[in-house]
Motif scaffolding. Structure first.
Motif, PDB file in Angstrom:
ATOM      1  N   MET A 157       0.820  -1.207   0.000  1.00 54.48           N
ATOM      2  CA  MET A 157       0.000   0.000   0.000  1.00 54.48           C
ATOM      3  C   MET A 157       0.858   1.263   0.000  1.00 54.48           C
ATOM      4  O   MET A 157       0.477   2.274  -0.596  1.00 54.48           O
ATOM      5  CB  MET A 157      -0.964  -0.019   1.182  1.00 54.48           C
ATOM      6  N   GLU A 158       2.017   1.223   0.654  1.00 57.06           N
ATOM      7  CA  GLU A 158       2.902   2.390   0.597  1.00 57.06           C
ATOM      8  C   GLU A 158       3.447   2.598  -0.812  1.00 57.06           C
ATOM      9  O   GLU A 158       3.529   3.739  -1.296  1.00 57.06           O
ATOM     10  CB  GLU A 158       4.038   2.239   1.604  1.00 57.06           C
ATOM     11  N   VAL A 159       3.804   1.509  -1.497  1.00 61.52           N
ATOM     12  CA  VAL A 159       4.279   1.633  -2.873  1.00 61.52           C
ATOM     13  C   VAL A 159       3.137   2.076  -3.791  1.00 61.52           C
ATOM     14  O   VAL A 159       3.343   2.880  -4.713  1.00 61.52           O
ATOM     15  CB  VAL A 159       4.918   0.326  -3.364  1.00 61.52           C
ATOM     16  N   ALA A 160       1.935   1.590  -3.541  1.00 55.57           N
ATOM     17  CA  ALA A 160       0.785   2.039  -4.334  1.00 55.57           C
ATOM     18  C   ALA A 160       0.621   3.557  -4.221  1.00 55.57           C
ATOM     19  O   ALA A 160       0.415   4.247  -5.235  1.00 55.57           O
ATOM     20  CB  ALA A 160      -0.485   1.328  -3.870  1.00 55.57           C
ATOM     21  N   ALA A 163       3.499   5.260  -6.127  1.00 53.76           N
ATOM     22  CA  ALA A 163       3.334   5.163  -7.581  1.00 53.76           C
ATOM     23  C   ALA A 163       2.245   6.105  -8.077  1.00 53.76           C
ATOM     24  O   ALA A 163       2.389   6.732  -9.143  1.00 53.76           O
ATOM     25  CB  ALA A 163       3.024   3.715  -7.980  1.00 53.76           C
ATOM     26  N   ARG A 164       1.170   6.240  -7.310  1.00 50.11           N
ATOM     27  CA  ARG A 164       0.114   7.189  -7.698  1.00 50.11           C
ATOM     28  C   ARG A 164       0.628   8.619  -7.615  1.00 50.11           C
ATOM     29  O   ARG A 164       0.327   9.452  -8.482  1.00 50.11           O
ATOM     30  CB  ARG A 164      -1.106   7.022  -6.796  1.00 50.11           C
ATOM     31  N   GLN A 165       1.427   8.907  -6.582  1.00 49.35           N
ATOM     32  CA  GLN A 165       1.979  10.250  -6.451  1.00 49.35           C
ATOM     33  C   GLN A 165       2.937  10.576  -7.592  1.00 49.35           C
ATOM     34  O   GLN A 165       3.138  11.747  -7.924  1.00 49.35           O
ATOM     35  CB  GLN A 165       2.664  10.408  -5.090  1.00 49.35           C
ATOM     36  N   LEU A 166       3.509   9.534  -8.202  1.00 44.66           N
ATOM     37  CA  LEU A 166       4.360   9.714  -9.382  1.00 44.66           C
ATOM     38  C   LEU A 166       3.549   9.718 -10.677  1.00 44.66           C
ATOM     39  O   LEU A 166       4.108   9.784 -11.765  1.00 44.66           O
ATOM     40  CB  LEU A 166       5.427   8.618  -9.426  1.00 44.66           C
ATOM     41  N   GLY A 167       2.221   9.597 -10.541  1.00 44.22           N
ATOM     42  CA  GLY A 167       1.344   9.730 -11.702  1.00 44.22           C
ATOM     43  C   GLY A 167       1.054   8.466 -12.463  1.00 44.22           C
ATOM     44  O   GLY A 167       0.489   8.501 -13.563  1.00 44.22           O
ATOM     45  N   ARG A 168       1.404   7.299 -11.893  1.00 40.17           N
ATOM     46  CA  ARG A 168       1.190   6.041 -12.600  1.00 40.17           C
ATOM     47  C   ARG A 168      -0.206   5.472 -12.302  1.00 40.17           C
ATOM     48  O   ARG A 168      -0.783   5.717 -11.248  1.00 40.17           O
ATOM     49  CB  ARG A 168       2.252   5.006 -12.178  1.00 40.17           C
ATOM     50  N   GLU A 169      -0.704   4.687 -13.229  1.00 40.72           N
ATOM     51  CA  GLU A 169      -1.908   3.894 -12.969  1.00 40.72           C
ATOM     52  C   GLU A 169      -1.510   2.710 -12.086  1.00 40.72           C
ATOM     53  O   GLU A 169      -0.456   2.088 -12.311  1.00 40.72           O
ATOM     54  CB  GLU A 169      -2.523   3.390 -14.270  1.00 40.72           C
ATOM     55  N   HIS A 199      -7.851   8.050  -4.298  1.00 40.38           N
ATOM     56  CA  HIS A 199      -6.687   8.548  -5.017  1.00 40.38           C
ATOM     57  C   HIS A 199      -6.456   7.802  -6.338  1.00 40.38           C
ATOM     58  O   HIS A 199      -5.384   7.907  -6.939  1.00 40.38           O
ATOM     59  CB  HIS A 199      -5.433   8.444  -4.138  1.00 40.38           C
ATOM     60  N   GLY A 200      -7.461   7.039  -6.777  1.00 42.06           N
ATOM     61  CA  GLY A 200      -7.412   6.469  -8.109  1.00 42.06           C
ATOM     62  C   GLY A 200      -6.809   5.089  -8.233  1.00 42.06           C
ATOM     63  O   GLY A 200      -6.589   4.603  -9.352  1.00 42.06           O
ATOM     64  N   VAL A 201      -6.527   4.426  -7.107  1.00 39.60           N
ATOM     65  CA  VAL A 201      -5.993   3.066  -7.166  1.00 39.60           C
ATOM     66  C   VAL A 201      -7.139   2.081  -7.424  1.00 39.60           C
ATOM     67  O   VAL A 201      -8.209   2.181  -6.814  1.00 39.60           O
ATOM     68  CB  VAL A 201      -5.276   2.704  -5.847  1.00 39.60           C
ATOM     69  N   GLU A 202      -6.909   1.140  -8.313  1.00 43.80           N
ATOM     70  CA  GLU A 202      -7.863   0.050  -8.521  1.00 43.80           C
ATOM     71  C   GLU A 202      -7.525  -1.058  -7.530  1.00 43.80           C
ATOM     72  O   GLU A 202      -6.435  -1.632  -7.561  1.00 43.80           O
ATOM     73  CB  GLU A 202      -7.765  -0.482  -9.948  1.00 43.80           C
ATOM     74  N   LEU A 203      -8.451  -1.340  -6.627  1.00 43.28           N
ATOM     75  CA  LEU A 203      -8.259  -2.391  -5.625  1.00 43.28           C
ATOM     76  C   LEU A 203      -9.053  -3.617  -6.017  1.00 43.28           C
ATOM     77  O   LEU A 203     -10.284  -3.554  -6.134  1.00 43.28           O
ATOM     78  CB  LEU A 203      -8.727  -1.917  -4.241  1.00 43.28           C
ATOM     79  N   LEU A 204      -8.366  -4.722  -6.246  1.00 41.06           N
ATOM     80  CA  LEU A 204      -9.033  -5.990  -6.509  1.00 41.06           C
ATOM     81  C   LEU A 204      -8.976  -6.812  -5.234  1.00 41.06           C
ATOM     82  O   LEU A 204      -7.913  -7.257  -4.801  1.00 41.06           O
ATOM     83  CB  LEU A 204      -8.361  -6.723  -7.670  1.00 41.06           C
ATOM     84  N   ARG A 205     -10.134  -6.989  -4.588  1.00 45.98           N
ATOM     85  CA  ARG A 205     -10.210  -7.658  -3.295  1.00 45.98           C
ATOM     86  C   ARG A 205     -10.530  -9.139  -3.482  1.00 45.98           C
ATOM     87  O   ARG A 205     -11.098  -9.546  -4.495  1.00 45.98           O
ATOM     88  CB  ARG A 205     -11.267  -6.984  -2.425  1.00 45.98           C
ATOM     89  N   GLN A 331       0.859   7.715   3.794  1.00 47.37           N
ATOM     90  CA  GLN A 331       0.299   7.405   2.484  1.00 47.37           C
ATOM     91  C   GLN A 331      -0.535   8.601   2.035  1.00 47.37           C
ATOM     92  O   GLN A 331      -1.494   8.971   2.710  1.00 47.37           O
ATOM     93  CB  GLN A 331      -0.549   6.124   2.543  1.00 47.37           C
ATOM     94  N   TYR A 332      -0.133   9.221   0.922  1.00 46.24           N
ATOM     95  CA  TYR A 332      -0.778  10.447   0.442  1.00 46.24           C
ATOM     96  C   TYR A 332      -0.731  11.506   1.553  1.00 46.24           C
ATOM     97  O   TYR A 332       0.340  11.803   2.066  1.00 46.24           O
ATOM     98  CB  TYR A 332      -2.206  10.178  -0.027  1.00 46.24           C
ATOM     99  N   ASP A 333      -1.918  12.011   1.921  1.00 45.92           N
ATOM    100  CA  ASP A 333      -1.995  13.018   2.991  1.00 45.92           C
ATOM    101  C   ASP A 333      -2.397  12.397   4.328  1.00 45.92           C
ATOM    102  O   ASP A 333      -2.822  13.108   5.244  1.00 45.92           O
ATOM    103  CB  ASP A 333      -2.990  14.115   2.602  1.00 45.92           C
ATOM    104  N   LEU A 334      -2.243  11.093   4.442  1.00 51.85           N
ATOM    105  CA  LEU A 334      -2.565  10.409   5.704  1.00 51.85           C
ATOM    106  C   LEU A 334      -1.269  10.033   6.415  1.00 51.85           C
ATOM    107  O   LEU A 334      -0.398   9.372   5.831  1.00 51.85           O
ATOM    108  CB  LEU A 334      -3.411   9.164   5.443  1.00 51.85           C
TER     109      LEU A 334
END
Length: 406
Positions: A157-160, A163-169, A199-205, A331-334
């Motif tokens: 989740m930290e890498v997710a 990666a989002r903060q770097l603009g990746r899908e 924040h735009g992450v696709e989570l597959l549970r 993570q992000y602003d948390l």
């Protein structure tokens, strides 16, 4: 053995802090620090956060400069320890050489758990534990279109987030109903799930990954157990870590059973069953006075605290270790801090929340029969002392006291 050195085996924060503490406490004998990595010992939290994002340089991971080791210890880098004979007090290295010791600390940490699926060895598939692996992952994410992360624990989740903060899908594949469910339970896992989807992450549970799809030797996607394909040019495998207990096994030193978290069994002074051998950091399973069971925690604070504790014990201090487990994440602003221990999603009765989950400013308490097992402060700072007092309180607080904590 009178003139033999004290030896520390490990390349992380526990090893570094132990070495510093031995000198700070007045140890004047020879000191040898052995690490299989090419660098002096360093800390790892930045590897999935600001260092991975390229916001700080490599100096940010090192807590002690080269000069300190030059003056205080014989630092042997790039030399993995492969054998330990406690009876002879001898450590064997990968090049066949041996180091005789007077006392020894095992601070070998843990390693990413491999995922035995087809395609795990393709180019573009990454693990994250070392600074070099973080460098490789940073370069890959920088050029990536889509990042797939297999595993929804802390590293995943930290890498997710990075990666989002770097603009990746980003797509995260998790086995649970919520990310971080295994450590936080479903209630707080939902908070992190919403954070990432917002924040735009696709989570597959509840999703099993069957294989990594490759073309021309390079990863191009991930296939799930039900046949779904997700295209990705970078794949991170983050399905947990395994304590590096190989030296202890070689030496016949007692381990803790898997159902109690595994690792090397130590007493309150972090001494192992091997004569004059201690263990600290991720690899150590430490009896908790408060929780009445052994606890093994793979987090920065445990390395920070147990390294010095073991060093003092090597010098004769018999004080039992009694720190409550602590960890944090950004993570992000948390920003979050967590104190305490919950053995799993079935080990508590309820989560009591003070503050606002919607605005991400709250404190959560895990309780069992009214007693506080652990507390987590989200975007709420300087409360760990008060949370510890509630965890250690002789009488359990009322739910109303917890709900009005803020």
């Amino acid at each position: 053995m009178g003139n033999a050195p004290y030896v520390i085996v490990g390349g992380g924060l526990a090893a570094s802090r132990a070495a510093q503490t031995l000198r700070a406490e007045g140890f004047e004998g020879d000191l040898v620090v052995v690490t299989g990595e090419a660098h002096r010992p360093y800390e790892r939290p930045p590897l999935s956060k600001d260092y991975l994002r390229g916001e700080v340089d490599r100096s940010a991971v090192f807590t002690v400069d080269e000069g300190w080791y030059a003056q205080n210890a014989e630092l042997r880098t790039g030399e993995p320890a492969t054998g330990l004979d406690p009876g002879a007090r001898r450590l064997t290295l990968a090049d066949g050489s041996a180091v005789d010791y007077k006392k020894l600390l095992i601070a070998t940490g843990s390693s990413p758990r491999p995922l035995p699926i087809p395609g795990a060895d393709l180019q573009g598939v990454h693990l994250l534990r070392t600074v070099e692996q973080s460098d490789l992952l940073h370069a890959a994410i920088k050029d990536a279109g889509h990042v797939a992360i297999v595993g929804d624990g802390w590293i995943g989740m930290e890498v997710a987030a990075s990666a989002r903060q770097l603009g990746r899908e980003v797509t995260v594949f998790g086995l649970g109903a919520q990310p971080l469910e295994r450590v936080l339970g479903p209630e707080m896992g939902l908070v992190f799930g919403r954070l990432h989807t917002d924040h735009g992450v696709e989570l597959l549970r509840r999703t099993q990954v069957a294989k990594i799809i490759g073309e021309h030797g390079k990863a191009v996607g991930v296939e799930t157990g039900d046949g779904r394909r997700v295209d990705a040019d970078v794949v991170l495998l983050a399905v947990g870590a395994t304590p590096n207990t190989g030296l202890a096994v070689e030496a016949g030193i007692n381990l803790r059973p898997k159902e109690l978290g595994g690792g090397i069994a130590v007493d309150g002074t972090l001494r192992t069953s091997g004569p004059d051998v201690w263990a600290a950091g991720d690899v150590a399973s430490i009896p908790s006075v408060h929780y009445g069971r052994p606890v093994r925690v793979e987090h920065w604070q445990t390395a920070l605290e147990t390294g010095p504790h073991a060093a003092k014990a090597m010098l004769g201090d018999e004080t039992p270790y009694d720190k409550l487990p602590y960890f944090y994440t950004d993570q992000y602003d948390l920003g979050m801090e967590y104190l305490g221990f919950v053995a799993g999603p079935d080990a508590y009765d309820e989560v009591v929340v003070s503050g606002s989950i919607e605005s991400l400013e709250f404190v959560a308490f895990w309780t069992k029969a009214g007693r506080v097992l652990a507390g987590m402060a989200v975007n709420t700072w300087d409360r760990m002392g008060e949370i510890e007092a509630l965890i250690r309180a002789a009488e359990p607080p009322s739910p109303e006291d917890l709900q009005s904590f803020r």
